[in-house]
Design a protein around this motif. Structure first.
Motif, PDB file in Angstrom:
ATOM      1  N   SER A   1     -16.157  59.200  85.012  1.00 34.60           N
ATOM      2  CA  SER A   1     -16.326  60.354  84.127  1.00 34.60           C
ATOM      3  C   SER A   1     -15.012  61.116  83.988  1.00 34.60           C
ATOM      4  O   SER A   1     -14.609  61.478  82.883  1.00 34.60           O
ATOM      5  CB  SER A   1     -17.416  61.279  84.671  1.00 34.60           C
ATOM      6  N   ARG A   2     -14.346  61.347  85.118  1.00 32.19           N
ATOM      7  CA  ARG A   2     -13.046  62.031  85.076  1.00 32.19           C
ATOM      8  C   ARG A   2     -12.056  61.262  84.210  1.00 32.19           C
ATOM      9  O   ARG A   2     -11.304  61.840  83.443  1.00 32.19           O
ATOM     10  CB  ARG A   2     -12.476  62.187  86.486  1.00 32.19           C
TER      11      ARG A   2
ATOM     12  N   PRO B   1     -18.676  59.530  89.008  1.00 29.46           N
ATOM     13  CA  PRO B   1     -17.879  60.726  88.708  1.00 29.46           C
ATOM     14  C   PRO B   1     -16.393  60.395  88.466  1.00 29.46           C
ATOM     15  O   PRO B   1     -15.759  61.009  87.607  1.00 29.46           O
ATOM     16  CB  PRO B   1     -18.066  61.603  89.949  1.00 29.46           C
TER      17      PRO B   1
ATOM     18  N   SER C   1     -29.696  69.639  83.602  1.00 31.63           N
ATOM     19  CA  SER C   1     -28.980  68.370  83.465  1.00 31.63           C
ATOM     20  C   SER C   1     -29.893  67.285  82.895  1.00 31.63           C
ATOM     21  O   SER C   1     -29.464  66.466  82.072  1.00 31.63           O
ATOM     22  CB  SER C   1     -28.429  67.915  84.807  1.00 31.63           C
TER      23      SER C   1
ATOM     24  N   LYS D   1     -18.626  67.733  79.075  1.00 26.22           N
ATOM     25  CA  LYS D   1     -17.794  68.506  79.999  1.00 26.22           C
ATOM     26  C   LYS D   1     -17.485  69.891  79.441  1.00 26.22           C
ATOM     27  O   LYS D   1     -17.587  70.896  80.150  1.00 26.22           O
ATOM     28  CB  LYS D   1     -16.498  67.722  80.295  1.00 26.22           C
ATOM     29  N   TYR D   2     -17.083  69.969  78.176  1.00 25.52           N
ATOM     30  CA  TYR D   2     -16.579  71.238  77.649  1.00 25.52           C
ATOM     31  C   TYR D   2     -17.540  72.002  76.749  1.00 25.52           C
ATOM     32  O   TYR D   2     -17.393  73.198  76.588  1.00 25.52           O
ATOM     33  CB  TYR D   2     -15.248  71.005  76.934  1.00 25.52           C
TER      34      TYR D   2
ATOM     35  N   ASP E   1     -20.735  72.177  79.491  1.00 27.37           N
ATOM     36  CA  ASP E   1     -20.222  72.736  80.741  1.00 27.37           C
ATOM     37  C   ASP E   1     -20.823  72.041  81.965  1.00 27.37           C
ATOM     38  O   ASP E   1     -21.176  72.675  82.947  1.00 27.37           O
ATOM     39  CB  ASP E   1     -20.479  74.240  80.791  1.00 27.37           C
ATOM     40  N   LEU E   2     -20.916  70.711  81.878  1.00 25.80           N
ATOM     41  CA  LEU E   2     -21.416  69.938  83.011  1.00 25.80           C
ATOM     42  C   LEU E   2     -20.258  69.524  83.909  1.00 25.80           C
ATOM     43  O   LEU E   2     -19.145  69.297  83.441  1.00 25.80           O
ATOM     44  CB  LEU E   2     -22.137  68.678  82.530  1.00 25.80           C
ATOM     45  N   ASP E   3     -20.545  69.388  85.197  1.00 26.62           N
ATOM     46  CA  ASP E   3     -19.518  68.867  86.104  1.00 26.62           C
ATOM     47  C   ASP E   3     -19.477  67.346  85.960  1.00 26.62           C
ATOM     48  O   ASP E   3     -20.312  66.732  85.298  1.00 26.62           O
ATOM     49  CB  ASP E   3     -19.785  69.296  87.542  1.00 26.62           C
ATOM     50  N   HIS E   4     -18.481  66.717  86.594  1.00 31.44           N
ATOM     51  CA  HIS E   4     -18.308  65.275  86.422  1.00 31.44           C
ATOM     52  C   HIS E   4     -19.472  64.471  86.999  1.00 31.44           C
ATOM     53  O   HIS E   4     -19.794  63.401  86.494  1.00 31.44           O
ATOM     54  CB  HIS E   4     -16.977  64.818  87.017  1.00 31.44           C
ATOM     55  N   LYS E   5     -20.122  64.984  88.012  1.00 34.07           N
ATOM     56  CA  LYS E   5     -21.284  64.287  88.568  1.00 34.07           C
ATOM     57  C   LYS E   5     -22.408  64.224  87.527  1.00 34.07           C
ATOM     58  O   LYS E   5     -23.038  63.177  87.337  1.00 34.07           O
ATOM     59  CB  LYS E   5     -21.763  65.003  89.837  1.00 34.07           C
TER      60      LYS E   5
END
Length: 160
Positions: free
Chosen positions: A143-144, A140, A60, A122-123, A126-130
């Motif tokens: 981010s969403r 987060p 990250s 994100k896509y 492939d990171l999560d919203h955090k």
């Protein structure tokens, strides 16, 4: 707290994550500038590496540096005006004609900068919203929202 000696050798970091850095750099800056962005990210990472105190979340950390290098590239190429902060990046965006689904990537390139970076992190990365929130220095939940707004715009643009 781990000591800097707990960090893996920098070459091990490169070996483990070079594909992720290159992929994200190309997605954010295009095939022509992607290699330069990735190189700049590795330079910045190398300079900052001795100061790290934890080996936690190194992927990250690297992707954050890469996204910021791509953002710096885009900002350096656009006219500086307080009125164009939310204008889509279309003039100096990546040449996507040789990419799979060039219409999608063209639409992604026209998104406002924060939405473009959020949806790419994100896509593509492939990171999560955090983790996306950490890159964008937001929450987060924000981010969403950025990703959701970007997807809504892309659906509308591509369905028409």
């Amino acid at each position: 707290m781990p000591t800097p000696s707990a960090l893996p050798p920098f070459q091990a970091l490169i070996d483990a994550h070079w594909r992720d850095v290159a992929r994200l750099a190309r997605a954010l800056a295009g095939p022509v500038d992607g290699d330069d962005v990735a190189q700049r990210a590795w330079e910045k990472a190398l300079n900052a590496y001795p100061g790290l105190t934890s080996a936690k979340n190194l992927r990250s950390w690297l992707l954050t540096i890469t996204a910021r290098c791509a953002t710096d590239l885009h900002r350096s190429r656009r006219p500086q005006s307080p009125l164009d902060d939310d204008l889509p990046l279309t003039v100096d965006g990546p040449d996507v004609t040789d990419w799979p689904d060039p219409d999608l990537w063209r639409a992604v390139g026209e998104l406002p900068e924060r939405q473009r970076v959020a949806v790419t992190l994100k896509y593509v990365a492939d990171l999560d919203h955090k983790a996306v929130a950490a890159v964008l220095d937001t929450t987060p939940a924000a981010s969403r929202r950025l990703v959701s707004d970007a997807l809504a715009t892309l659906r509308k643009e591509l369905d028409s």
